[in-house]
Enzyme design. Structure first.
Site, PDB file in Angstrom:
ATOM      1  N   SER A 149       0.889  -0.969   0.075  1.00 52.41           N
ATOM      2  CA  SER A 149      -0.112  -0.157   0.185  1.00 52.41           C
ATOM      3  C   SER A 149       0.589   1.197   0.000  1.00 52.41           C
ATOM      4  O   SER A 149       0.229   2.267  -0.077  1.00 52.41           O
ATOM      5  CB  SER A 149      -1.278   0.047   0.934  1.00 52.41           C
TER       6      SER A 149
ATOM      7  N   HIS B 296       1.175   5.189   4.161  1.00 47.96           N
ATOM      8  CA  HIS B 296       0.203   5.642   3.379  1.00 47.96           C
ATOM      9  C   HIS B 296       0.871   6.551   3.683  1.00 47.96           C
ATOM     10  O   HIS B 296       0.861   6.846   2.272  1.00 47.96           O
ATOM     11  CB  HIS B 296      -0.969   5.831   3.708  1.00 47.96           C
TER      12      HIS B 296
END
Length: 388
Positions: A273, A331
């Protein structure tokens, strides 16, 4: 009257004996319950002499203090992962610069090679030969050749970005299959999960970016990467894209390490991610006015810049509120690296790759001659003597 007095006397003695027996049974029942319910370390010492049993009374145990606190885990040190992040990022961009140089050199050689034109000219005269060759093949061989031809057509129809991320997707799928093998589970947890408290801090920072334990997690990340692969590779080139993707995977894990160490909530994590977020953020920052539409709500459109702000705001909120579903620090680190690279990193890193390429050319061609391996057309144009 005598028999009546005898009956009364007999009933009184019977009542007394029943009361005594019930009291004894009650005492034995309490003793058995206490023996089962009391703690095992409080044992009764008994001394038996014939049929007489002497029991010693147990003194009540002293009140216990507060339970012992668990040993304090030392805070992990971040110097080694930080140095590894800087070194791995530099090596990634150096390798990408060398790969781009070699690819360009091979393209020049392909353009100068005229063997393909000669094969096309000879195709009309060799049709009879190829027709006879095809008729001699078995049914299985023909089907295999047709399957390979269809796969080649499918591969040729893909864009350069899609062909580039295909290798990344295959690697992620293979790692997911390894997670499903019980024998490899211990090794996977050791090398394919990033954890700042682990002894192996550095290598899992790279391998965890290719690791997914859930099929849904893998499909979500790879779908986003496949969607934006064509656009981002057309902007950066496949070599620069690979350098950004690999570096973002390590940098996002480094930001996760710092956040976990600061907050004290040290938990392992895995997934691509952070690297995917860097790719998406780089594309959104490069073309912020591009119109985008949501998959579930195609009637709603928003610009790439607003979409980037929304994604970063959600991760910041999740980090501040302590959401544990995703690694929001990873992230945010990937998104910030993607934005920084498009704004400043391209000029600071990629535009100064000439020194790395020149060093590589000196290593490949120590004498400066273009006829040696790796000489290429650039060496022929410069001549045997190069300025130092």
């Amino acid at each position: 009257m005598a028999w009546r007095s005898y009956i009364v006397k007999w009933t009184q003695t019977n009542l007394i004996t029943t009361k005594i027996i019930s009291f004894r049974d009650l005492r034995l029942d309490v003793y058995s319950q206490a023996k089962r319910g009391f703690r095992r370390d409080a044992k009764r010492s008994e001394t038996k002499t014939g049929n007489v049993t002497k029991e010693t009374h147990i003194s009540p145990s002293p009140p216990q203090g507060p339970p012992p606190q668990p040993p304090r885990v030392p805070r992990p040190r971040m110097l080694k992962p930080l140095l590894f992040t800087v070194g791995f990022t530099g090596c990634s961009f150096c390798a990408a610069a060398i790969l781009q140089y070699e690819n360009q050199k091979s393209r020049v050689r392909t353009l100068k090679d005229d063997e393909s034109a000669k094969l096309l000219q000879q195709g009309s005269t060799d049709m009879v030969y190829w027709h006879d060759w095809w008729n001699k093949l078995t049914y299985f061989q023909r089907q295999l050749i047709l399957l390979m031809s269809a796969a080649d057509d499918f591969w040729s129809a893909l864009t350069e970005g899609q062909r580039t991320v295909t290798g990344i997707i295959v690697a992620n799928v293979l790692v997911l299959c390894c997670w499903k093998i019980p024998v490899l589970r211990k090794s996977m947890m050791k090398y394919f999960m990033s954890n700042p408290a682990s002894k192996n801090q550095c290598l899992p920072m790279v391998l965890s970016a290719f690791s997914h334990f859930s099929i849904l997690h893998l499909m979500a990340n790879m779908y986003v990467l496949w969607t934006f692969s064509s656009a981002i590779v057309s902007l950066l080139g496949k070599e620069q894209f690979l350098a950004v993707y690999m570096s973002a995977g390590v940098i996002s894990n480094m930001s996760s390490y710092l956040c976990k160490t600061t907050s004290g909530h040290i938990l392992p994590s895995l997934g691509a991610s952070g690297a995917v977020m860097a790719v998406v953020a780089a594309f959104f920052a490069k073309v912020p006015d591009t119109k985008l539409s949501l998959i579930l709500l195609p009637m709603i459109t928003l610009t790439a810049g607003n979409a980037l702000k929304t994604l970063v705001a959600i991760d910041v909120a999740g980090l501040l509120m302590g959401w544990r579903v995703f690694d929001h620090a990873s992230h945010i680190g990937g998104a910030l690296f993607g934005i920084w690279y498009v704004a400043y990193g391209h000029k600071l890193i990629w535009s100064k790759r000439g020194s790395v390429v020149e060093m590589w050319r000196k290593i490949r061609t120590p004498g400066g001659g273009g006829s040696r391996p790796g000489g290429g057309p650039e060496a022929d144009a410069r001549g045997p003597h190069r300025p130092k």
